[in-house]
Write an enzyme that holds these catalytic residues in place. Structure first.
Site, mmCIF file in Angstrom:
data_model
loop_
_atom_site.group_PDB
_atom_site.id
_atom_site.type_symbol
_atom_site.label_atom_id
_atom_site.label_comp_id
_atom_site.label_asym_id
_atom_site.label_seq_id
_atom_site.Cartn_x
_atom_site.Cartn_y
_atom_site.Cartn_z
ATOM 1 N N SER A 74 1.400 -10.005 10.495
ATOM 2 C CA SER A 74 0.774 -8.945 9.705
ATOM 3 C C SER A 74 -0.735 -8.989 9.908
ATOM 4 O O SER A 74 -1.411 -9.904 9.442
ATOM 5 C CB SER A 74 1.108 -9.114 8.219
ATOM 6 O OG SER A 74 0.282 -8.292 7.421
ATOM 7 N N SER A 75 -1.271 -7.997 10.599
ATOM 8 C CA SER A 75 -2.699 -7.969 10.901
ATOM 9 C C SER A 75 -3.545 -7.962 9.642
ATOM 10 O O SER A 75 -4.500 -8.727 9.509
ATOM 11 C CB SER A 75 -3.025 -6.738 11.758
ATOM 12 O OG SER A 75 -4.418 -6.614 11.956
ATOM 13 N N CYS A 92 0.852 -1.179 0.000
ATOM 14 C CA CYS A 92 0.000 0.000 0.000
ATOM 15 C C CYS A 92 0.895 1.238 0.000
ATOM 16 O O CYS A 92 2.125 1.147 0.104
ATOM 17 C CB CYS A 92 -0.908 -0.007 1.233
ATOM 18 S SG CYS A 92 0.004 0.085 2.792
ATOM 19 N N THR A 137 -6.176 0.524 11.763
ATOM 20 C CA THR A 137 -6.402 0.719 10.321
ATOM 21 C C THR A 137 -6.526 -0.581 9.541
ATOM 22 O O THR A 137 -6.976 -0.569 8.393
ATOM 23 C CB THR A 137 -5.263 1.548 9.690
ATOM 24 O OG1 THR A 137 -4.027 0.833 9.821
ATOM 25 C CG2 THR A 137 -5.149 2.909 10.339
ATOM 26 N N SER A 149 1.966 -5.531 3.226
ATOM 27 C CA SER A 149 3.416 -5.492 3.454
ATOM 28 C C SER A 149 4.183 -6.472 2.576
ATOM 29 O O SER A 149 5.396 -6.581 2.697
ATOM 30 C CB SER A 149 3.722 -5.805 4.930
ATOM 31 O OG SER A 149 3.075 -4.906 5.785
ATOM 32 N N CYS A 152 -8.154 1.862 6.806
ATOM 33 C CA CYS A 152 -7.593 2.551 5.653
ATOM 34 C C CYS A 152 -8.144 2.001 4.336
ATOM 35 O O CYS A 152 -8.621 0.870 4.262
ATOM 36 C CB CYS A 152 -6.067 2.499 5.684
ATOM 37 S SG CYS A 152 -5.350 0.972 5.078
ATOM 38 N N GLU A 166 0.635 -0.994 16.098
ATOM 39 C CA GLU A 166 -0.203 0.164 15.789
ATOM 40 C C GLU A 166 -1.100 0.517 16.970
ATOM 41 O O GLU A 166 -1.297 1.698 17.288
ATOM 42 C CB GLU A 166 -1.061 -0.108 14.547
ATOM 43 C CG GLU A 166 -1.898 1.094 14.153
ATOM 44 C CD GLU A 166 -2.854 0.839 13.012
ATOM 45 O OE1 GLU A 166 -3.937 1.459 13.001
ATOM 46 O OE2 GLU A 166 -2.524 0.020 12.122
ATOM 47 N N CYS A 210 2.739 5.588 8.912
ATOM 48 C CA CYS A 210 1.814 5.779 7.794
ATOM 49 C C CYS A 210 0.938 6.997 8.071
ATOM 50 O O CYS A 210 0.390 7.140 9.171
ATOM 51 C CB CYS A 210 0.945 4.535 7.622
ATOM 52 S SG CYS A 210 -0.373 4.739 6.400
#
Length: 339
Positions: free
Chosen positions: A232-233, A18, A174, A277, A204, A135, A105
């Site tokens: 990685s969520s 992203c 996000t 990611s 997001c 985060e 970000c």
């Protein structure tokens, strides 16, 4: 010569990097190019081992605590990851007189600002997210400890007892599942009709876009592969979305080498996407692994185009990054053509 069985790959677009991830990686690469190695990075810049190893090979050193930076390197840049950091980390960096670059970000920074806005208006802040995720730690760390409460599940929302039900505001991580988050918000709004939403959507656009494309591709897929790291969520949420949307089997893999071919049922149609990611080069690697075993037909499932780009820190804008500077992690990703 044996005949390869036919297989259709539904290749999702958008997928992979992203705008926030791309910016964070550019910041590390540009800092290495401008200031030389080592460049310190607090926490993984993004949650992907391939990216982290590639940056390590160029001279990035990943740390979890600013105390790990030796005195003789305190003039070198330290970069804060795309996930964001508590304000105490920024204060510590200033106290130590470190040269730091914030790669948070911009969409995560917006969530920070929304949480602070709630707080300044006298509201107790509810953060919908996953405990322990960097985060979430960063967002909660923008506020006083007793002014924010983490809600992870619908059950949490049902059981939460605020001090003042008329002074509440919420924000979200996000990278959450849109459906799961909507369910939690419905409970909170039913229980607390005066609760204030953030001024802008917290989840997001990249998370929403990738989940929407996975939903479109899932039904009728014998297997749905999501490329991403276990921590990685957003990648893990894609696996869940694929299962709910009708994929026969949904798996998270980091590399082609993790696919256990003998465990797979006969395949006719698979779908393939990647968390925000994951570099495109791994998608190409996985497609090639299937090409060696099947007579491939590739169908692009394209739901929306993303054109967003976030500028790097002002101090790095004089660094010209070439395709070669970034190719070690980006691979081919223009217009969804990564195969």
């Amino acid at each position: 010569m044996s005949i390869k069985p036919p297989l259709t790959i539904r290749l999702c677009w958008p997928r992979g990097f992203c705008a926030g991830v791309d910016r964070a990686i550019q910041i590390v690469v540009a800092a290495l190019k401008k200031y030389g190695a080592p460049v310190y990075v607090r926490h993984e810049i993004v949650h992907n081992g391939y990216v982290v190893e590639g940056l390590q090979a160029r001279g990035a050193i990943f740390i979890e605590d600013l105390r790990e930076i030796p005195d003789h390197h305190k003039g070198q840049p330290v970069i804060f990851s795309a996930h964001g950091v508590p304000k105490s980390v920024l204060e510590d960096a200033r106290y130590k007189n470190l040269f730091y670059l914030d790669a948070t970000c911009p969409l995560v920074s917006k969530v920070h600002k929304q949480a602070i806005r709630h707080y300044r208006k006298g509201r107790h802040v509810i953060l919908i997210g996953h405990a322990g995720h960097p985060e979430v730690i960063g967002t909660m760390g923008q506020l006083e400890k007793d002014s924010v409460t983490l809600i992870e599940t619908i059950r949490d929302a049902e059981q939460y007892q605020p001090r003042n039900a008329e002074q509440l505001g919420f924000v979200t991580q996000t990278t959450l599942s849109v459906e799961d988050t909507d369910g939690i918000i419905r409970v909170l709004r039913k229980r607390f009709p005066l609760i204030e939403a953030p001024a802008v959507e917290s989840i997001c656009f990249a998370t929403t876009n990738r989940q929407d494309t996975v939903k479109t591709a899932a039904l009728g897929s014998d297997l749905f592969l999501i490329v991403g790291a276990p921590n990685s969520s957003n990648s893990r949420r894609l696996v869940e979305v694929a299962k709910r949307a009708g994929a026969g089997l949904s798996l998270l893999v980091q590399r082609a080498s993790e696919i256990i071919w003998e465990n797979l049922e006969p395949l006719r149609v698979i779908s393939l996407s990647a968390g925000a990611s994951a570099p495109e080069i791994i998608i190409s690697e996985i497609i090639e692994a299937f090409r060696q075993r099947y007579d491939l037909s590739i169908k692009l499932v394209d739901t929306v185009q993303e054109h967003e780009a976030f500028p790097v820190n002002r101090v790095l804008r004089d660094v010209a990054l070439t395709h070669g500077d970034m190719a070690f992690v980006t691979g081919l990703q223009k217009g969804g053509q990564g195969f």
